[in-house]
Design a protein around this motif. Sequence first.
Motif, PDB file in Angstrom:
ATOM      1  N   ILE A   9       0.871  -1.174   0.000  1.00  0.00           N
ATOM      2  CA  ILE A   9       0.000   0.000   0.000  1.00  0.00           C
ATOM      3  C   ILE A   9       0.909   1.225   0.000  1.00  0.00           C
ATOM      4  N   GLY A  10       0.685   2.137  -0.934  1.00  0.00           N
ATOM      5  CA  GLY A  10       1.544   3.310  -1.045  1.00  0.00           C
ATOM      6  C   GLY A  10       0.795   4.597  -0.785  1.00  0.00           C
ATOM      7  N   PHE A  11       1.377   5.700  -1.227  1.00  0.00           N
ATOM      8  CA  PHE A  11       0.815   7.033  -1.011  1.00  0.00           C
ATOM      9  C   PHE A  11       0.726   7.771  -2.340  1.00  0.00           C
ATOM     10  N   LEU A  12      -0.275   8.615  -2.467  1.00  0.00           N
ATOM     11  CA  LEU A  12      -0.433   9.398  -3.690  1.00  0.00           C
ATOM     12  C   LEU A  12       0.635  10.473  -3.787  1.00  0.00           C
ATOM     13  N   LEU A  33      -5.394   6.847   7.644  1.00  0.00           N
ATOM     14  CA  LEU A  33      -6.448   5.977   8.155  1.00  0.00           C
ATOM     15  C   LEU A  33      -6.898   4.986   7.091  1.00  0.00           C
ATOM     16  N   VAL A  34      -7.073   5.473   5.870  1.00  0.00           N
ATOM     17  CA  VAL A  34      -7.461   4.578   4.779  1.00  0.00           C
ATOM     18  C   VAL A  34      -6.331   3.605   4.474  1.00  0.00           C
ATOM     19  N   HIS A  35      -5.094   4.086   4.514  1.00  0.00           N
ATOM     20  CA  HIS A  35      -3.923   3.222   4.320  1.00  0.00           C
ATOM     21  C   HIS A  35      -3.975   2.042   5.287  1.00  0.00           C
ATOM     22  N   TRP A  36      -4.307   2.331   6.531  1.00  0.00           N
ATOM     23  CA  TRP A  36      -4.350   1.282   7.542  1.00  0.00           C
ATOM     24  C   TRP A  36      -5.514   0.323   7.306  1.00  0.00           C
ATOM     25  N   GLN A  37      -6.662   0.844   6.909  1.00  0.00           N
ATOM     26  CA  GLN A  37      -7.812  -0.022   6.652  1.00  0.00           C
ATOM     27  C   GLN A  37      -7.559  -0.936   5.449  1.00  0.00           C
ATOM     28  N   LEU A  38      -6.876  -0.429   4.444  1.00  0.00           N
ATOM     29  CA  LEU A  38      -6.511  -1.262   3.300  1.00  0.00           C
ATOM     30  C   LEU A  38      -5.551  -2.368   3.720  1.00  0.00           C
ATOM     31  N   THR A  39      -4.657  -2.037   4.646  1.00  0.00           N
ATOM     32  CA  THR A  39      -3.728  -3.041   5.159  1.00  0.00           C
ATOM     33  C   THR A  39      -4.479  -4.110   5.930  1.00  0.00           C
ATOM     34  N   ARG A  40      -5.383  -3.704   6.793  1.00  0.00           N
ATOM     35  CA  ARG A  40      -6.175  -4.649   7.593  1.00  0.00           C
ATOM     36  C   ARG A  40      -7.045  -5.545   6.709  1.00  0.00           C
ATOM     37  N   ALA A  41      -7.478  -4.993   5.574  1.00  0.00           N
ATOM     38  CA  ALA A  41      -8.338  -5.763   4.670  1.00  0.00           C
ATOM     39  C   ALA A  41      -7.553  -6.766   3.837  1.00  0.00           C
ATOM     40  N   GLY A  42      -6.225  -6.743   3.926  1.00  0.00           N
ATOM     41  CA  GLY A  42      -5.420  -7.707   3.184  1.00  0.00           C
ATOM     42  C   GLY A  42      -5.105  -7.297   1.759  1.00  0.00           C
ATOM     43  N   ILE A  43      -5.222  -5.994   1.460  1.00  0.00           N
ATOM     44  CA  ILE A  43      -4.912  -5.517   0.111  1.00  0.00           C
ATOM     45  C   ILE A  43      -3.409  -5.576  -0.144  1.00  0.00           C
ATOM     46  N   GLY A  44      -2.621  -5.247   0.870  1.00  0.00           N
ATOM     47  CA  GLY A  44      -1.177  -5.248   0.709  1.00  0.00           C
ATOM     48  C   GLY A  44      -0.491  -4.952   2.029  1.00  0.00           C
ATOM     49  N   ILE A  45       0.824  -4.810   1.976  1.00  0.00           N
ATOM     50  CA  ILE A  45       1.623  -4.506   3.157  1.00  0.00           C
ATOM     51  C   ILE A  45       1.579  -3.003   3.411  1.00  0.00           C
ATOM     52  N   GLY A  46       1.314  -2.629   4.656  1.00  0.00           N
ATOM     53  CA  GLY A  46       1.210  -1.218   4.994  1.00  0.00           C
ATOM     54  C   GLY A  46       2.029  -0.861   6.215  1.00  0.00           C
ATOM     55  N   MET A  47       2.042   0.442   6.524  1.00  0.00           N
ATOM     56  CA  MET A  47       2.853   0.974   7.610  1.00  0.00           C
ATOM     57  C   MET A  47       1.961   1.460   8.745  1.00  0.00           C
ATOM     58  N   MET A  48       2.421   1.239   9.996  1.00  0.00           N
ATOM     59  CA  MET A  48       1.651   1.679  11.155  1.00  0.00           C
ATOM     60  C   MET A  48       2.566   1.794  12.364  1.00  0.00           C
ATOM     61  N   PRO A  49       2.283   2.737  13.291  1.00  0.00           N
ATOM     62  CA  PRO A  49       3.032   2.757  14.545  1.00  0.00           C
ATOM     63  C   PRO A  49       2.954   1.402  15.236  1.00  0.00           C
ATOM     64  N   VAL A  50       4.048   0.980  15.835  1.00  0.00           N
ATOM     65  CA  VAL A  50       4.141  -0.390  16.340  1.00  0.00           C
ATOM     66  C   VAL A  50       3.117  -0.688  17.421  1.00  0.00           C
ATOM     67  N   ARG A  53      -3.036   3.104  -3.418  1.00  0.00           N
ATOM     68  CA  ARG A  53      -2.373   4.283  -2.862  1.00  0.00           C
ATOM     69  C   ARG A  53      -3.416   5.235  -2.299  1.00  0.00           C
ATOM     70  N   THR A  54      -3.045   5.920  -1.248  1.00  0.00           N
ATOM     71  CA  THR A  54      -3.911   6.919  -0.636  1.00  0.00           C
ATOM     72  C   THR A  54      -3.066   7.837   0.228  1.00  0.00           C
ATOM     73  N   ASP A  55      -3.455   9.095   0.327  1.00  0.00           N
ATOM     74  CA  ASP A  55      -2.752  10.008   1.211  1.00  0.00           C
ATOM     75  C   ASP A  55      -3.355  10.013   2.614  1.00  0.00           C
ATOM     76  N   SER A  56      -4.470   9.330   2.777  1.00  0.00           N
ATOM     77  CA  SER A  56      -5.076   9.212   4.103  1.00  0.00           C
ATOM     78  C   SER A  56      -4.426   8.055   4.845  1.00  0.00           C
TER      79      SER A  56
END
Length: 300
Positions: free
Chosen positions: A195-198, A228-245, A223-226
């Motif tokens: 998961i990337g960023f715009l 929160l959306v980045h994290w939801q896409l990660t949780r949904a299994g779309i791809g690998i994403g970034m989050m505070p540990v 990709r998204t600049d949000s």
Amino acid sequence: MDWRTVKFDWNRARAFLVTAEEGSLSAAAKALGVSQPTLGRQVAALEEELSTALFERGGRGLELTRNGLDLLAYVRAMGEAASSLSLAATGQATSIEGEIAISASEITAAYVLPSILHKLRNQYPGIRVNLVASNEASDLRRRAADIAIRNFRPTEPDLIARKVGEFSATLFATPKILADLPSPMTEDRCKAPFIGFLSNNERYMEALAQRGFKLQEEQFVARTDSHLVHWQLTRAGIGIGMMPVELGDAEPQVERVLEDKVFGGDVWLVSHRELRMNLRVRTVFDFLAAELSEYFEPQK
């Protein structure tokens, strides 16, 4: 024209200033919280009052004319003076009750602050919070917020800052995505979806490359600049994403891709120096400093 001899309507002057700085009527209207037609009329009225064109439309939006450039310096000084006056007046307030604007990133606003603000509400029921959730740094000088939580130390001399902790972030993915990755991790890991960023995705790719993830553009399946959306896409299994540990580790739907952090830095609480003389701002600033220091204490 000698702009020092001209008397301005401040609303029109401010409309001109923000339009010049934002580069378009739509962006300026959004920044000021007014409709675009209203803003356009204010700018047009100022041009009519001065009998000169201040903007011309170029390939990149509105561009200042020569007279517009000359005027900008004077109006900008007026804006700074108005901001200073507002800050000085606000700084004399002695009542704790009232509104306060706090700026924080989307992730901090959504996951970190709610429980802290609940405590604030219980302790100071007369304080009403306006929470500005944005991944862009709020302009404290212009009162976009009274207090900001940032991941970088401010350099402006009229801002004060207190370090309240450190943050760490790493990559997370669902067990299904992890199951398709080799163990131990090798260069083949770079074939996974991300998961990337715009905006600034190149910088994100550069940071990941330093950790061995030499990715190709086509691997960013969303990709998204949000954040929160980045994290939801990660949780949904779309791809690998970034989050505070601490937040990623608390989410049962995902697991760490790497054990150690990929990103990290300091967390700062920031306010304008004059606003710290305001009892309400000072009270909330100190309250947040204590609560955030406790929240980020495990990261030290």
